[in-house]
Design a protein around this motif. Structure first.
Motif, mmCIF file in Angstrom:
data_model
loop_
_atom_site.group_PDB
_atom_site.id
_atom_site.type_symbol
_atom_site.label_atom_id
_atom_site.label_comp_id
_atom_site.label_asym_id
_atom_site.label_seq_id
_atom_site.Cartn_x
_atom_site.Cartn_y
_atom_site.Cartn_z
ATOM 1 N N LEU A 158 8.646 7.548 6.078
ATOM 2 C CA LEU A 158 7.286 7.027 6.266
ATOM 3 C C LEU A 158 6.922 7.019 7.838
ATOM 4 N N PRO A 159 7.615 6.591 8.478
ATOM 5 C CA PRO A 159 7.165 6.673 10.023
ATOM 6 C C PRO A 159 6.730 7.913 10.540
ATOM 7 N N ALA A 204 -4.118 3.182 4.428
ATOM 8 C CA ALA A 204 -3.677 1.908 4.306
ATOM 9 C C ALA A 204 -2.133 1.631 4.491
ATOM 10 N N CYS A 205 -1.395 2.403 3.887
ATOM 11 C CA CYS A 205 0.126 2.536 4.079
ATOM 12 C C CYS A 205 0.380 2.701 5.480
ATOM 13 N N CYS A 206 -0.156 3.912 6.089
ATOM 14 C CA CYS A 206 0.257 3.891 7.370
ATOM 15 C C CYS A 206 -0.123 2.759 8.423
ATOM 16 N N ALA A 207 -0.920 2.276 8.274
ATOM 17 C CA ALA A 207 -1.688 0.940 8.752
ATOM 18 C C ALA A 207 -0.604 0.108 8.791
ATOM 19 N N SER A 208 -0.183 -0.287 7.538
ATOM 20 C CA SER A 208 0.875 -1.259 7.290
ATOM 21 C C SER A 208 2.078 -0.861 7.846
ATOM 22 N N ILE A 209 2.502 0.410 7.844
ATOM 23 C CA ILE A 209 3.713 0.689 8.598
ATOM 24 C C ILE A 209 3.703 0.468 10.239
ATOM 25 N N LYS A 210 2.746 0.837 10.520
ATOM 26 C CA LYS A 210 2.537 0.654 11.993
ATOM 27 C C LYS A 210 2.489 -0.810 12.639
ATOM 28 N N ALA A 211 1.640 -1.570 11.702
ATOM 29 C CA ALA A 211 1.712 -3.161 12.039
ATOM 30 C C ALA A 211 3.157 -3.907 11.654
ATOM 31 N N LEU A 212 3.854 -3.404 10.842
ATOM 32 C CA LEU A 212 5.013 -4.026 10.397
ATOM 33 C C LEU A 212 5.974 -3.515 11.466
ATOM 34 N N GLY A 213 6.137 -2.686 12.073
ATOM 35 C CA GLY A 213 6.785 -2.112 13.115
ATOM 36 C C GLY A 213 8.305 -1.485 12.768
ATOM 37 N N GLN A 214 9.113 -0.821 13.656
ATOM 38 C CA GLN A 214 10.264 -0.221 13.357
ATOM 39 C C GLN A 214 11.321 -1.231 12.879
ATOM 40 N N PRO A 251 0.710 -1.220 0.206
ATOM 41 C CA PRO A 251 0.082 -0.016 0.068
ATOM 42 C C PRO A 251 0.802 1.229 0.036
ATOM 43 N N CYS A 252 2.341 1.217 0.081
ATOM 44 C CA CYS A 252 2.971 2.240 0.323
ATOM 45 C C CYS A 252 3.760 2.571 -0.965
ATOM 46 N N ARG A 253 3.474 1.773 -1.973
ATOM 47 C CA ARG A 253 4.394 1.781 -3.159
ATOM 48 C C ARG A 253 4.375 3.107 -4.023
ATOM 49 N N ALA A 254 2.971 3.905 -3.863
ATOM 50 C CA ALA A 254 3.091 5.359 -4.583
ATOM 51 C C ALA A 254 3.884 6.243 -3.838
ATOM 52 N N ALA A 255 3.777 6.116 -2.512
ATOM 53 C CA ALA A 255 4.356 7.194 -1.522
ATOM 54 C C ALA A 255 5.946 7.211 -1.588
ATOM 55 N N VAL A 256 6.451 5.790 -1.921
ATOM 56 C CA VAL A 256 7.964 5.708 -2.081
ATOM 57 C C VAL A 256 8.574 5.611 -3.270
ATOM 58 N N ALA A 257 7.687 5.828 -4.238
ATOM 59 C CA ALA A 257 8.330 5.963 -5.599
ATOM 60 C C ALA A 257 9.128 7.087 -5.770
#
Length: 110
Positions: free
Chosen positions: A95-96, A62-72, A46-52
């Protein structure tokens, strides 16, 4: 006491097992990320567009939820892992903060 060749083989296997186990434990303490590189990468789709590269698109919910679920720890493993086509590491490092995830910053491997 005489040691038979069967006992020597068993002893060698035991020593090898202990050595491998200690390496795995040391590695897991260094990076407490339980995801594999590939599964962590899939989680960040879900973060693909934000990190291109050169993308002006902010991270989605959705990207932020994935980042938080993934963890540092897992995010840092991804950022310091092999190059990922179409991903700007500098933007991924942001992203964080953009997602208010309150992570410690990742240190880029040299």
């Amino acid at each position: 006491m005489k040691v038979s060749s069967g006992n020597t083989s068993t002893l060698k296997m035991l020593v090898l097992f202990v050595a491998i186990t200690s390496l795995v434990m040391k590695e897991s303490n260094a990076h407490p990320c339980s995801a594999t590189f590939f599964s962590a990468l899939i989680q960040l789709i879900p973060c693909r567009a934000a990190v291109a590269p050169f993308s002006p698109i902010p991270p989605s919910e959705a990207c932020c939820a994935s980042i938080k679920a993934l963890g540092q720890p897992c995010l840092c493993v991804l950022i310091n892992g092999p190059p990922i086509s179409g991903v700007d590491r500098t933007m991924a490092l942001q992203l964080p903060d953009k997602c208010t995830a309150n992570f410690e910053p990742c240190e880029l491997a040299k």
